[in-house]
Design an enzyme around this catalytic site. Structure first.
Site, PDB file in Angstrom:
ATOM      1  N   LYS A  71      76.255   3.737 119.680  1.00  0.00           N
ATOM      2  CA  LYS A  71      75.138   4.167 120.509  1.00  0.00           C
ATOM      3  C   LYS A  71      74.036   3.139 120.330  1.00  0.00           C
ATOM      4  CE  LYS A  71      75.816   9.140 120.270  1.00  0.00           C
ATOM      5  NZ  LYS A  71      75.121  10.391 119.979  1.00  0.00           N
ATOM      6  N   HIS A  86      67.621   2.700 119.659  1.00  0.00           N
ATOM      7  CA  HIS A  86      66.489   2.853 120.572  1.00  0.00           C
ATOM      8  C   HIS A  86      65.211   3.278 119.854  1.00  0.00           C
ATOM      9  CE1 HIS A  86      66.976   7.200 120.405  1.00  0.00           C
ATOM     10  NE2 HIS A  86      68.270   7.034 120.645  1.00  0.00           N
ATOM     11  N   HIS A 117      64.903   5.676 116.950  1.00  0.00           N
ATOM     12  CA  HIS A 117      65.290   5.330 115.584  1.00  0.00           C
ATOM     13  C   HIS A 117      64.189   4.579 114.845  1.00  0.00           C
ATOM     14  CE1 HIS A 117      69.267   5.486 117.739  1.00  0.00           C
ATOM     15  NE2 HIS A 117      69.433   6.364 116.786  1.00  0.00           N
TER      16      HIS A 117
END
Length: 575
Positions: free
Chosen positions: A134, A137, A140
Site C-alpha cells: 500500500k 501516504h 503514515h
RNA sequence: GCGUCUGUAGCUCAGCUGGAUAGAGCAACGGACUUCUAAUCCGUAGGCCGCAGGUUCGAAUCCUGCCAGACGCGCCA
C-alpha cells in the site's frame, strides 16, 4: 524532587520557603509543585500562590505572602521578592541567570538539556508501520515523525531506544493483491509502475469485488496458500514486499529516519502458537461462537479475539506475541506503540490480556495515540485511491522551497540541499506542532506554509543567528568569558529566560510523550530571539557588549539546532 | 445503544495535574528594509473558552447532565 544539574529556580524557592516553613510541616516537594510562572512580567518571573498554604498554616493567604516576603532574603538568585495579594512573586536577578544559563550552554553545547535519568535502560518504540503493497501516504506521517521524535527525546534523556518498524507484511490483503495481479496485472507493469501499480491492482480488486463477492473467497484462498508455504504465492509475496520496502526506504531516506529493527508482522508467525498455548494453559481462553477469546467483561471491555473460527490468528494475538518477544529480547522498561487513536480499545484489551497472563511488565506498555488525518473532511482511503502520497508531498515542499530560495537568496550555495532540509522540515514540523490527539484535515496550503509558526521560521531564525556568528568569526573556543551584566536589555533577558526553560520543556515532552511541547517552545524561543535581533545590533564597536551578545546568539543557535534535532529536523547554517 | 477522544478569536491551534487581566500564528487593516538574511519585527481589530448545573476562596481547566463532531465496540489491521 528531581535534583538536576540545571539551574532550577523552583527548587531554590522550594528550598528557601521550605526552610522558613520547616516547623509547620510544609513539604518542599509540595511547594515545588505549587510554583508557577506568572501571566504578566510585572508580576515577576516566578510565583508562589499561598492559597493552599493557608489551610495548613491557618492564616489568610495574603498574610502568609507578606510574612514570607519579610523572612526571605532574595539574594543572590533574586533581586526582589514581593507579596502581591495572596501571591509571593519572585523577580529573578539577571546577572546570575545570564551567567549560569549561558555558561552552561557554552560548555555543554549540543548536550545542553540532556540528562542521564534513563540510565541506559531500553525503551522500545513501535512506529511508522506502513502496510506492504500500500502506498506510504500522509496518514503514515504522524506515526513516523512522532515515533522518531520520541526516539530522539528519550535518547537525549539517557535511554537506549530501539526503533521498530512493525511492517504490515502479512494478512488477507496479500491474497487480494495476488488475485488482482493474476487477473489484471503483469510482471512488466509491476516492474514499471511499482507501488503505484500495486495500488492500482488493490483498488481494482475492491471495485470489482463489489460486483463479484467470489473474489473475496479467491483472495482468502491465496492468503491460505501463503500461510501454507505455497511457493508461487510466497514468491509473489516476497516480490511485493521487496518493491514496497524499496519505496518506503526512499521516503525514510528523505526524512532521514532509520530503524533498529524491521521485524514486521510476518516475523512473528512462528512465535504465535506458543502464545496461544500459554493462554490455554493459563485458562484465559474461552470458546465463543467457534472463536477463542479472552473474556474482559470484568474490566468493562469487549472480549479480546485470539483465534478465528477457522483457527487462524488475529492482530491481537500477533501483538501479544510481539510484546513477549520484545520483552525477552530487549528487556525494555517501556514499550511505546505510536498508532492512531482509533486503535485505543485494541491496545487496552491486549495490554490487559498480557497483565492477566501474569506479566507485571504489562504496565510498561504504553499506547501513544494520535488523531485521524483526513482529506477535505473525508477519510483517506487506499481502496478508493483517495490519498496524498508522502513522497509527493515532500517533493512538492522541496520544489516550493527551491523556488523561494531562487527568489530571496539566489546566490546561496548548495541550494538543492538546503531546499530539501527546509521543505522536509516544514512538513515534519507541521505534523509535530499540534497536540498529537487532534484530528487533522490535510491541506496542501497549510502543509506548504512557510511563514509564522512553521519549521522554516525556526530554521530561518537559526540561519540568521549563524550568519551573525559567521560574520563575527565567533566560536565558543575563541572566548567563553563574557560580561553577563552587559545583557541588560529587556529583549536580551527575555531570550535568556526562554533558554532557561529548555531542559524543563524536554522533560515534559518526554513525560507526556508529546513532541509538540518542544515545537511550541522553539517557536517561543525563536520569537523572543527575533525580537532581540531587531532591537539590538550584535556586531558593534563596544567589544565587551559584542562578545556578550555573541554568546547569547551562539546559545540560541545551539538550542534551536538541538531542539529541531529532537524533532528530527535539520537546521541549515544558511538559507 | 455503550465506550473513548475533541469542542477556546473568521481559520489553525496554545493554555486543561484548578490560581492573578484567556494567549499565539494565519487571514484583515496600519507601520518598519542605505543597518547582522523582511521566510522577520511592531501595532490595530477580533472571545457568553459548545450549553446548563455543581464542587471551590477561585473553574477554559475538576464533577454531572445535555448538544455537536470524530473514532471504536468478535472473526480486517
Amino acid at each position: 524532587m528531581q535534583k538536576n544539574s540545571y539551574l532550577d529556580y523552583k527548587e531554590i524557592i522550594a528550598e528557601t520557603v521550605g526552610t522558613v516553613l520547616a516547623e509547620s510541616g510544609v513539604e518542599k516537594e509540595a511547594l515545588y509543585a505549587l510554583i508557577e510562572y506568572p501571566p504578566d512580567e510585572k508580576l515577576g518571573d516566578l510565583a508562589l500562590p499561598c492559597f493552599q498554604l493557608s489551610k495548613v498554616l491557618r492564616k489568610a493567604p495574603n498574610l502568609i505572602a507578606e510574612e514570607l516576603e519579610n523572612k526571605i532574603d532574595p539574594a543572590p538568585y533574586f533581586e526582589a521578592v514581593k507579596a502581591t495579594g495572596p501571591y509571593l512573586n519572585f523577580y529573578v536577578a539577571p546577572v546570575p541567570l545570564v551567567k549560569d544559563v549561558l555558561a552552561k550552554i557554552i560548555t555543554s553545547g549540543s548536550k545542553y538539556g540532556a540528562r542521564s535519568v534513563g540510565g541506559g535502560q531500553n525503551i522500545v518504540i513501535d512506529f511508522s508501520a506502513p502496510n506492504i503493497a500500500k502506498p506510504f501516504h500522509v496518514g503514515h506521517l504522524c506515526s513516523t515523525v512522532i515515533g522518531n521524535a520520541l526516539y530522539k527525546i528519550f535518547e537525549f534523556l539517557g535511554y537506549n531506544c530501539v526503533g521498530i518498524n512493525h511492517l504490515g507484511d502479512w494478512g488477507t490483503q496479500f491474497g487480494k493483491l495476488i488475485t488482482a495481479y493474476k487477473k489484471w496485472g503483469s510482471a512488466e507493469a509491476v516492474e514499471k509502475g511499482l507501488i503505484k501499480e500495486l495500488m492500482r491492482l488493490y483498488v481494482k480488486f475492491h471495485t470489482e469485488a463489489e460486483q463479484d463477492p467470489a473474489l473475496e473467497d479467491e483472495a482468502r484462498a491465496w492468503f491460505r496458500k501463503i500461510e501454507n508455504g505455497d511457493e508461487e504465492a510466497l514468491s509473489l509475496w516476497r516480490w511485493f514486499k521487496e518493491i514496497s520496502l524499496e519505496e518506503f526506504q526512499r521516503v525514510y531516506d528523505i526524512l532521514e529516519i532509520s530503524f533498529d529493527s524491521m521485524a514486521g508482522e510476518s516475523f512473528y508467525n512462528d512465535k504465535i502458537d506458543a502464545v496461544v498455548n500459554e493462554l490455554k494453559e493459563k485458562e484465559l481462553l474461552v470458546e465463543s461462537d467457534g472463536a477463542a477469546i479472552v473474556n474482559l467483561d470484568e474490566y468493562g471491555m469487549p472480549p479480546c479475539l485470539i483465534l478465528k473460527k477457522d483457527g487462524s490468528t488475529l492482530y491481537a494475538t500477533r501483538d501479544i506475541a510481539a510484546a513477549l518477544y520484545r520483552k525477552k529480547t530487549y528487556q525494555f522498561v517501556k514499550a511505546l506503540y505510536v498508532t492512531g487513536a482509533a486503535q485505543s480499545l485494541h491496545f487496552k484489551q491486549w495490554f490487559k490480556v498480557v497483565e492477566l497472563m501474569g506479566y507485571d511488565w504489562a504496565k510498561e506498555l504504553v499506547h501513544i495515540p494520535f488523531g485521524l488525518v483526513s482529506l477535505k473532511g473525508e477519510k483517506l482511503s487506499t481502496r478508493k485511491g483517495r490519498v496524498v502520497l508522502l513522497e509527493d508531498l515532500l517533493k512538492t515542499a522541496i520544489e516550493k522551497t527551491l523556488a523561494i530560495i531562487n527568489e530571496k537568496n539566489p546566490s546561496l550555495l548548495q541550494k538543492e540541499e538546503v531546499a530539501q532540509t527546509v521543505g522536509v522540515g516544514a512538513v515534519v514540523f507541521g505534523a509535530l506542532s499540534v497536540n498529537r490527539i487532534k484530528d487533522v484535515t490535510f491541506s496542501w496550503e497549510e502543509a506548504l506554509s512557510f511563514e509564522g509558526e512553521t519549521g522554516p521560521y525556526l530554521q530561518y531564525t537559526h540561519a540568521r543567528a549563524c550568519s551573525i556568528l559567521r560574520k563575527a568569526g565567533y566560536s565558543p573556543d575563541a572566548g567563553v568569558t563574557f560580561a553577563p551584566e552587559r545583557l541588560n536589555e529587556p529583549a536580551a533577558l527575555k531570550v535568556v529566560k526562554a533558554l532557561y526553560l529548555f531542559p524543563e520543556k524536554v522533560l515534559s515532552a518526554a513525560n507526556e510523550f508529546e513532541p509538540s511541547i518542544i515545537s511550541r517552545y522553539l517557536i517561543e524561543l525563536a520569537h523572543t530571539f527575533n525580537g532581540f535581533y531587531h532591537e539590538c545590533q550584535v556586531l558593534v564597536d563596544d567589544q565587551d557588549l559584542q562578545q556578550a551578545r555573541l554568546v547569547l546568539v551562539w546559545a540560541v543557535k545551539t538550542i534551536l539546532a538541538t531542539g529541531l534535532g529532537l524533532l528530527g529536523i535539520k537546521a541549515p547554517e544558511q538559507m
